[in-house]
Design a protein around this motif. Structure first.
Motif, PDB file in Angstrom:
ATOM      1  N   LYS A 236      -9.329  -1.180   5.429  1.00  0.00           N
ATOM      2  CA  LYS A 236      -9.076  -2.309   4.522  1.00  0.00           C
ATOM      3  C   LYS A 236      -7.602  -2.720   4.546  1.00  0.00           C
ATOM      4  O   LYS A 236      -7.273  -3.890   4.740  1.00  0.00           O
ATOM      5  CB  LYS A 236      -9.495  -1.936   3.082  1.00  0.00           C
ATOM      6  CG  LYS A 236     -10.963  -1.566   2.952  1.00  0.00           C
ATOM      7  CD  LYS A 236     -11.328  -1.125   1.549  1.00  0.00           C
ATOM      8  CE  LYS A 236     -10.667   0.180   1.100  1.00  0.00           C
ATOM      9  NZ  LYS A 236     -11.040   1.365   1.897  1.00  0.00           N
ATOM     10  N   SER A 237      -6.726  -1.751   4.335  1.00  0.00           N
ATOM     11  CA  SER A 237      -5.298  -2.067   4.317  1.00  0.00           C
ATOM     12  C   SER A 237      -4.841  -2.543   5.694  1.00  0.00           C
ATOM     13  O   SER A 237      -3.977  -3.426   5.800  1.00  0.00           O
ATOM     14  CB  SER A 237      -4.494  -0.836   3.882  1.00  0.00           C
ATOM     15  OG  SER A 237      -4.957  -0.356   2.631  1.00  0.00           O
ATOM     16  N   SER A 238      -5.443  -1.990   6.735  1.00  0.00           N
ATOM     17  CA  SER A 238      -5.082  -2.416   8.100  1.00  0.00           C
ATOM     18  C   SER A 238      -5.418  -3.880   8.322  1.00  0.00           C
ATOM     19  O   SER A 238      -4.654  -4.607   8.974  1.00  0.00           O
ATOM     20  CB  SER A 238      -5.849  -1.576   9.133  1.00  0.00           C
ATOM     21  OG  SER A 238      -5.480  -0.224   9.049  1.00  0.00           O
ATOM     22  N   LEU A 249       1.387  -2.748   3.721  1.00  0.00           N
ATOM     23  CA  LEU A 249       0.558  -1.777   2.995  1.00  0.00           C
ATOM     24  C   LEU A 249       0.455  -0.507   3.828  1.00  0.00           C
ATOM     25  O   LEU A 249       0.352  -0.552   5.050  1.00  0.00           O
ATOM     26  CB  LEU A 249      -0.846  -2.339   2.749  1.00  0.00           C
ATOM     27  CG  LEU A 249      -0.933  -3.604   1.900  1.00  0.00           C
ATOM     28  CD1 LEU A 249      -2.373  -4.083   1.831  1.00  0.00           C
ATOM     29  CD2 LEU A 249      -0.401  -3.341   0.496  1.00  0.00           C
ATOM     30  N   GLN A 250       0.454   0.627   3.124  1.00  0.00           N
ATOM     31  CA  GLN A 250       0.372   1.887   3.838  1.00  0.00           C
ATOM     32  C   GLN A 250      -1.045   2.094   4.376  1.00  0.00           C
ATOM     33  O   GLN A 250      -2.027   1.839   3.672  1.00  0.00           O
ATOM     34  CB  GLN A 250       0.718   3.011   2.869  1.00  0.00           C
ATOM     35  CG  GLN A 250       1.649   4.019   3.490  1.00  0.00           C
ATOM     36  CD  GLN A 250       2.059   5.063   2.473  1.00  0.00           C
ATOM     37  OE1 GLN A 250       1.253   5.904   2.096  1.00  0.00           O
ATOM     38  NE2 GLN A 250       3.289   4.987   2.034  1.00  0.00           N
ATOM     39  N   THR A 251      -1.145   2.570   5.597  1.00  0.00           N
ATOM     40  CA  THR A 251      -2.455   2.933   6.138  1.00  0.00           C
ATOM     41  C   THR A 251      -2.396   4.396   6.519  1.00  0.00           C
ATOM     42  O   THR A 251      -1.315   4.941   6.761  1.00  0.00           O
ATOM     43  CB  THR A 251      -2.804   2.094   7.381  1.00  0.00           C
ATOM     44  OG1 THR A 251      -1.823   2.321   8.385  1.00  0.00           O
ATOM     45  CG2 THR A 251      -2.843   0.603   7.040  1.00  0.00           C
ATOM     46  N   THR A 264      -5.694   6.857   1.269  1.00  0.00           N
ATOM     47  CA  THR A 264      -4.304   6.441   1.417  1.00  0.00           C
ATOM     48  C   THR A 264      -3.897   5.452   0.324  1.00  0.00           C
ATOM     49  O   THR A 264      -2.848   5.597  -0.295  1.00  0.00           O
ATOM     50  CB  THR A 264      -4.115   5.791   2.805  1.00  0.00           C
ATOM     51  OG1 THR A 264      -4.587   6.706   3.784  1.00  0.00           O
ATOM     52  CG2 THR A 264      -2.664   5.445   3.052  1.00  0.00           C
ATOM     53  N   THR A 265      -4.733   4.440   0.110  1.00  0.00           N
ATOM     54  CA  THR A 265      -4.432   3.461  -0.930  1.00  0.00           C
ATOM     55  C   THR A 265      -4.842   4.058  -2.268  1.00  0.00           C
ATOM     56  O   THR A 265      -5.969   4.526  -2.416  1.00  0.00           O
ATOM     57  CB  THR A 265      -5.204   2.148  -0.664  1.00  0.00           C
ATOM     58  OG1 THR A 265      -4.849   1.673   0.631  1.00  0.00           O
ATOM     59  CG2 THR A 265      -4.892   1.091  -1.709  1.00  0.00           C
ATOM     60  N   THR A 266      -3.910   4.049  -3.229  1.00  0.00           N
ATOM     61  CA  THR A 266      -4.220   4.697  -4.499  1.00  0.00           C
ATOM     62  C   THR A 266      -4.348   3.711  -5.655  1.00  0.00           C
ATOM     63  O   THR A 266      -4.769   4.094  -6.745  1.00  0.00           O
ATOM     64  CB  THR A 266      -3.135   5.724  -4.864  1.00  0.00           C
ATOM     65  OG1 THR A 266      -1.877   5.058  -4.840  1.00  0.00           O
ATOM     66  CG2 THR A 266      -3.118   6.873  -3.870  1.00  0.00           C
ATOM     67  N   LEU A 281      -6.957  -8.861  -1.988  1.00  0.00           N
ATOM     68  CA  LEU A 281      -6.842  -7.809  -2.985  1.00  0.00           C
ATOM     69  C   LEU A 281      -7.347  -6.507  -2.368  1.00  0.00           C
ATOM     70  O   LEU A 281      -8.543  -6.352  -2.100  1.00  0.00           O
ATOM     71  CB  LEU A 281      -7.658  -8.218  -4.221  1.00  0.00           C
ATOM     72  CG  LEU A 281      -7.308  -7.587  -5.556  1.00  0.00           C
ATOM     73  CD1 LEU A 281      -7.884  -8.413  -6.695  1.00  0.00           C
ATOM     74  CD2 LEU A 281      -7.757  -6.149  -5.667  1.00  0.00           C
ATOM     75  N   ASP A 282      -6.417  -5.595  -2.096  1.00  0.00           N
ATOM     76  CA  ASP A 282      -6.756  -4.303  -1.490  1.00  0.00           C
ATOM     77  C   ASP A 282      -7.254  -3.353  -2.574  1.00  0.00           C
ATOM     78  O   ASP A 282      -6.785  -3.407  -3.719  1.00  0.00           O
ATOM     79  CB  ASP A 282      -5.503  -3.717  -0.819  1.00  0.00           C
ATOM     80  CG  ASP A 282      -5.833  -2.577   0.137  1.00  0.00           C
ATOM     81  OD1 ASP A 282      -7.018  -2.390   0.476  1.00  0.00           O
ATOM     82  OD2 ASP A 282      -4.884  -1.874   0.561  1.00  0.00           O
ATOM     83  N   THR A 283      -8.190  -2.509  -2.234  1.00  0.00           N
ATOM     84  CA  THR A 283      -8.671  -1.516  -3.202  1.00  0.00           C
ATOM     85  C   THR A 283      -8.679  -0.139  -2.542  1.00  0.00           C
ATOM     86  O   THR A 283      -8.791  -0.043  -1.326  1.00  0.00           O
ATOM     87  CB  THR A 283     -10.104  -1.828  -3.702  1.00  0.00           C
ATOM     88  OG1 THR A 283     -11.026  -1.718  -2.607  1.00  0.00           O
ATOM     89  CG2 THR A 283     -10.202  -3.220  -4.304  1.00  0.00           C
TER      90      THR A 283
HETATM   91 MG   LIG Z   1      -6.053   1.430   2.178  1.00  0.00          MG
END
Ligand SMILES: [Mg+2]
Ligand SMILES: Nc1nc2c(ncn2[C@@H]2O[C@H](COP(=O)(O)OP(=O)(O)OP(=O)(O)O)[C@@H](O)[C@H]2O)c(=O)[nH]1
Ligand SMILES: [Zn+2]
Length: 373
Positions: A236-238, A249-251, A264-266, A281-283
């Protein structure tokens, strides 16, 4: 969940740029999608209160949140009238990422105070993992949902259907995105395609060679927010980084053994794609995506079954084992995969079970309220 048994050392993640910098734009509010319709929804919270300003919630963390205002993304806190968590009809997530809020400046420190929330238009919600009768809003005011599935992980039966019901139930348009097409895993993409009904767009993408990203971009509703959901490690973040063209965004890597993600995503995070109001909107990865109630999402996600059902002998046919069931007939004729029918029955059963519990609880509360003599 990551059980901590790592097969490979975790490489240090690339240092991300500051997400807040993405909001250093001429008109951050417009970049967050602020327009006349939103101004109208916020008007009652702003009227005759010159000290209040419109803002959008970009992130929520323990002890605070980040708010997009006309000045950019700023730290804030919420001081909202406490929503009841017990009366299920009124209970709702008090503040969600994507909410439009009225803010004031806190006199005691320099953080912003979110003091009122505009009614949500569309949302992505699931059953609250700890309070099953309640909905947990994952993303507020979203027009579309990218249902992200990594091709290097097994496709659990029903997972895509479940995600589609959640999207439809919240009023958002679903788009299925299968990631890691560059890994060339035989049959994986076809399996996803087969699980997605023909009226839902599905795209295979790669962050490595860029395949499919233009197609995803073209499918995003302009001027609106699109949320990404999917398990940890799905990519998702990628996808967001690839669409932004920068690693903001961190992956995280996935485990070598089974390609599971490492959460990874908190926190949920709203980012502007450009200055025009189109946002992503990243989750964090979600394993559980429980049904909470149905006001039409199930029928919208299973329009093929709904259409067939018109031909069932009984109007209240359950498509389970009834005589004259057109859905079962379609399965027997090879026109409908039985897995699809079973997914439908499973999701319907889940919703009905909760409806039953909700009715029980209302009855008990009703009895408790009867005046004593
Ligand atoms: Mg993520
Ligand atoms: N080969 C390949 N790897 C990918 C692709 N997209 C993502 N990955 C890798 O998959 C891993 C997980 O990606 P993330 O973007 O962190 O996944 P996520 O869905 O945000 O995961 P959580 O934040 O934990 O929910 C990373 O190692 C990525 O480099 C892709 O298209 N191809
Ligand atoms: Zn039937």
């Amino acid at each position: 969940m990551d059980d901590g048994r790592d097969d490979a050392p975790v490489p240090a993640p690339p240092e991300p740029d500051d997400v807040a910098d993405l909001w250093d734009l001429d008109d951050p509010l417009a970049a967050a999608g602020y327009d006349e319709a939103i101004a109208a929804r916020l008007a009652p919270a702003l009227a005759d209160r010159p000290e209040r300003r419109p803002a959008r919630v970009a992130r929520i963390e323990y002890g605070g949140c980040h708010l997009v205002t006309a000045d950019g993304r700023r730290p804030g806190v919420a001081r909202l009238p406490r929503a009841s968590t017990y009366d299920d009809d009124r209970a709702e997530t008090p503040l969600a990422v994507g909410d439009w809020v009225a803010v004031e400046r806190d006199s005691s420190d320099d953080r912003l105070l979110a003091v009122d929330v505009a009614p949500r238009e569309r949302r992505v919600g699931r059953r609250d993992p700890s309070r099953e009768l309640l909905e947990q809003v994952l993303a507020a005011n979203v027009a579309a949902v990218l249902v992200v599935h990594p091709l290097d992980r097994p496709l659990r039966p029903g997972r895509i259907e479940r995600s589609l019901v959640v999207a439809h139930e919240g009023g958002a348009q679903p788009i299925v995105v299968a990631t890691k097409i560059d890994l060339d895993l035989p049959g994986a993409w076809q399996a996803v395609r087969d699980a997605v009904p023909p009226d839902v767009p599905a795209v295979a993408v790669s962050k490595r060679d860029g395949r499919g990203l233009d197609e995803v971009l073209a499918l995003l509703p302009r001027g609106e927010t699109t949320a990404l959901i999917g398990e940890s490690g799905a990519g998702k973040s990628s996808i967001i980084n690839a669409l932004l063209g920068q690693n903001v965004l961190q992956t995280g890597s996935v485990r070598a053994r089974d390609a599971k993600g490492r959460h990874t995503t908190t926190a949920r995070e709203l980012v502007p794609l450009d200055g025009t109001g189109t946002c992503l909107l990243d989750t964090p990865g979600t394993r559980e995506l429980g049904m909470v109630r149905d006001t039409g999402g199930l029928a919208a996600a299973f329009s093929d079954i709904e259409e067939l059902a018109a031909g069932c002998r009984f109007a209240d046919c359950r498509h389970d084992r009834e005589a004259g069931c057109a859905v079962i007939a379609a399965v027997e004729a090879g026109a409908l995969p039985d897995q699809r029918r079973r997914s439908f029955l499973e999701l319907r059963a889940e919703i009905e079970e909760l409806d039953g519990k909700r009715e029980d609880r209302e009855r008990r509360l009703g009895e408790g309220r009867r005046p004593r003599r």
